[in-house]
Write a protein that holds these residues in place. Structure first.
Motif, short mmCIF file in Angstrom:
data_model
loop_
_atom_site.label_atom_id
_atom_site.label_comp_id
_atom_site.label_asym_id
_atom_site.label_seq_id
_atom_site.Cartn_x
_atom_site.Cartn_y
_atom_site.Cartn_z
N HIS A 59 54.84 32.57 40.70
CA HIS A 59 53.64 32.11 41.39
C HIS A 59 54.01 31.10 42.47
N LEU A 62 36.52 33.79 37.97
CA LEU A 62 36.64 32.48 38.62
C LEU A 62 35.65 32.45 39.77
N ASN A 97 49.96 34.17 31.02
CA ASN A 97 49.90 33.72 32.41
C ASN A 97 50.17 32.22 32.46
N GLU A 98 51.01 31.81 33.35
CA GLU A 98 51.30 30.37 33.55
C GLU A 98 51.40 29.65 32.21
N PHE A 121 44.35 40.55 43.07
CA PHE A 121 44.14 39.80 41.84
C PHE A 121 42.66 39.44 41.75
N LEU A 158 40.05 31.61 47.06
CA LEU A 158 41.33 31.39 47.77
C LEU A 158 41.47 32.36 48.96
N ALA A 192 46.06 36.20 45.86
CA ALA A 192 44.99 35.52 45.13
C ALA A 192 43.95 35.01 46.13
N GLN A 193 42.70 35.45 45.89
CA GLN A 193 42.22 36.51 45.05
C GLN A 193 41.34 37.42 45.89
N GLU A 211 50.78 35.96 41.97
CA GLU A 211 49.81 35.04 42.60
C GLU A 211 50.47 34.44 43.83
N GLU A 258 39.96 37.43 39.19
CA GLU A 258 39.82 36.58 38.00
C GLU A 258 38.35 36.25 37.77
N TRP A 308 46.02 28.02 49.76
CA TRP A 308 45.11 27.28 48.87
C TRP A 308 44.73 26.00 49.60
N GLY A 346 45.27 34.99 35.76
CA GLY A 346 44.88 33.63 35.89
C GLY A 346 44.70 32.87 34.58
N CYS A 347 44.37 31.61 34.82
CA CYS A 347 44.16 30.70 33.69
C CYS A 347 43.09 31.25 32.74
N TYR A 351 51.90 29.25 45.88
CA TYR A 351 50.78 29.13 46.83
C TYR A 351 51.21 28.30 48.03
N LEU A 405 36.84 27.39 43.98
CA LEU A 405 37.95 27.69 44.91
C LEU A 405 37.54 28.62 46.06
N TRP A 449 37.16 27.08 34.88
CA TRP A 449 36.66 27.24 36.25
C TRP A 449 35.18 26.89 36.36
O1 AHR Z 1 44.38 31.75 41.30
C1 AHR Z 1 43.86 30.57 40.77
C2 AHR Z 1 44.70 30.03 39.64
O2 AHR Z 1 45.96 29.64 40.11
C3 AHR Z 1 45.02 30.98 38.52
O3 AHR Z 1 44.02 31.09 37.58
C4 AHR Z 1 46.23 30.37 37.91
O4 AHR Z 1 47.08 31.31 37.29
C5 AHR Z 1 46.89 29.64 39.05
O5 AHR Z 1 47.21 28.35 38.74
#
Ligand code: AHR
Length: 497
Positions: free
Chosen positions: A238, A28, A173-174, A24, A351, A345-346, A297, A26, A301, A71-72, A240, A313, A97
């Motif tokens: 998702h 970010l 996503n989310e 993944f 992360l 991720a990622q 994901e 992003e 984390w 991702g977001c 983590y 992150l 981010w």
């Molecule tokens: O991977 C970081 C973030 O975690 C992603 O952007 C989101 O989809 C999740 O909350």
């Protein structure tokens, strides 16, 4: 501590889809910019703007699929801002981010070129949260239509004559959180609407992925399956692994306690329960398992590295992360009837990354080494296994000490991956290999382990941790006895004939 493992080499349990080894990427922190994209004018050696050291390391991993742009970030990304001459591309603030400037220099063409260079499938996340149906529909047309149309013409004007092949497309996503804070009933309706206009052009057949639940939100899964299952090929999940009790205190990536080691293993194991329970809900609407579960994901984390931007992150990666990776991949293998893809991720600098960079320097993390050791399972036939053994106990709590899976590849070789989760105890294992049609002719192994709980690679000492040849085993007839070091990931290759 001892374990008895039986591997039934004549009992295949279905293919381990190579796409569970997905990644993944992003927009970010330093994942895309610096991690992958340095630009054509960079002093860092690059291919069309993408750094060569990273390309080479990722090619070695045989990445099957790469998810992008979030991702977001995906639900605030407007793809049209990221095509055309780079100097004309719009700048925006990456509000989610770190509030940094995004210059859109890495867009659709660059991402799809990256996938070509890595020889992997692209997985695009579309924008439902702040994008329109038309925008999503036109993105698919832009990327995949080979006829006369406004989007195909624009793509050609931007330098790409022929369309790309894009199979995997996520519709949001989310959307229960950063992707619009929707209720499942509302998103289910939006999903049905948006996916209608995600068209199949020519030979390109899109595999449509609905936004699935967060962790144990079983109501989300139940609602989406009830209201929208005929319209999807897969649904995401998702989850983590946070060693700590809350998002406010997740725990540090290094310098943690034995208790945190244990809680990390225990929480990583929770993936098994989540998949089992979500899959049971899916079974009610999809008993033949047409619809895939995609864990797009997952990973550890932690609290960010001190002194780094909290919105980036960035975290270190230790032997503990290697165990989480091995254990989680073993869980995915065991659920290969439902889990068709996963994306850690990622991929870089964010992360649980396989690669970390600092300027022109690059290091491979312990997680990288696990993916490299485990790649032998990609598209192999999983073999039925059974195990009994002692538990790993701490403060009155316990989990299984050893995690194992086995598969047979296309040449007939058997690969066995073993994780000893204990931070301190060796594990003496006995493997009974049943159902062989020929005698074992060769056995080799690799092991990744470390002297301390938070051992990791650094830019000064990049090879502190790497897999070494494993010799702590012997055969007695068709029984193999081995000694697994504490906190270790081991992969054995057994060849017959
Ligand atoms: O991977 C970081 C973030 O975690 C992603 O952007 C989101 O989809 C999740 O909350």
């Amino acid at each position: 501590m001892s374990h008895v493992i039986t591997i039934h080499s004549d009992l295949p349990e279905g293919k381990i889809n190579r796409t569970i080894y997905g990644h993944f990427s992003e927009h970010l922190g330093r994942c895309i910019y610096e991690g992958i994209w340095v630009g054509e004018d960079s002093p860092i050696p690059n291919t069309e703007g993408m750094r060569n050291d990273v390309l080479k390391a990722l090619q070695q991993l045989k990445i099957p699929v790469l998810r992008w742009p979030g991702g977001c970030f995906a639900d605030e990304y407007h793809w049209k801002d990221g095509v055309g001459p780079r100097e004309n591309r719009k700048q925006m603030i990456n509000t989610h981010w770190g509030g940094v400037m995004e210059n859109n220099h890495f867009g659709t063409h660059e991402f799809l070129r990256l996938c070509e260079l890595l020889d992997c499938e692209p997985y695009i996340s579309g924008n439902v949260g702040s994008g329109t149906v038309q925008e999503m529909s036109e993105w698919v047309e832009y990327m995949t239509f080979d006829g006369v149309s406004p989007m195909a013409a624009w793509r050609q004007e931007n330098g790409r004559e022929k369309p790309w092949k894009v199979k995997y497309f996520g519709v949001g996503n989310e959307n229960w959180g950063c992707g619009g804070n929707m209720r499942p009933e509302y998103y289910a309706d939006l999903y049905r609407r948006y996916q209608t206009y995600v068209r199949n052009y020519d030979e390109n057949k899109i595999y449509k992925i609905a936004c699935g639940p967060n962790v144990d939100d079983y109501r989300w899964m139940e609602t989406l399956m009830r209201e929208a299952h005929p319209y999807m090929d897969a649904i995401s999940l998702h989850y983590y692994t946070l060693p700590g009790d809350s998002w406010a205190s997740k725990g540090a990536a290094t310098g943690f306690s034995e208790q945190e080691w244990f809680s990390t293993m225990k929480k990583a194991l929770h993936m098994d329960e989540l998949i089992t329970r979500h899959s049971a809900i899916m079974d009610q609407y999809d008993p033949n398992k047409r619809i895939g579960l995609i864990v797009d994901e997952w990973g550890t984390w932690y609290d960010v590295e001190p002194g780094t931007n909290p919105g980036f992150l960035y975290q270190q990666n230790t032997i503990r992360d290697a165990l989480v990776a091995g254990l989680t991949l073993n869980i995915f293998h065991e659920h290969n009837d439902r889990v068709v893809m996963a994306n850690i991720a990622q991929v870089i600098n964010v992360l649980q990354s396989v690669i970390l960079t600092e300027g022109e320097k690059m290091i491979l993390t312990p997680t990288y080494h696990v993916f490299n050791m485990y790649k032998v399972h990609q598209d192999a036939e999983r073999l039925a296994t059974h195990q009994t053994g002692t538990d790993y106990e701490m403060d009155g709590d316990k989990i299984p000490q050893v995690s194992v899976t086995a598969s047979k590849d296309q040449t007939g070789s058997i690969h066995v991956s073993l994780c000893n989760l204990s931070h301190v105890e060796q594990s003496d294992i006995t493997i009974q290999l049943r159902g062989l049609s020929e005698a074992v002719s060769e056995t080799t192994g690799q092991q990744l382990t470390a002297d301390s709980l938070d051992a990791h690679n650094t830019f000064e000492s990049p090879e502190n941790l790497k897999p070494l040849a494993f010799h702590a085993y012997e055969w007695e007839g068709d029984v193999l006895r081995a000694k697994l070091a504490p906190r270790s990931v081991t992969v054995l290759k057994i060849t017959t004939g």
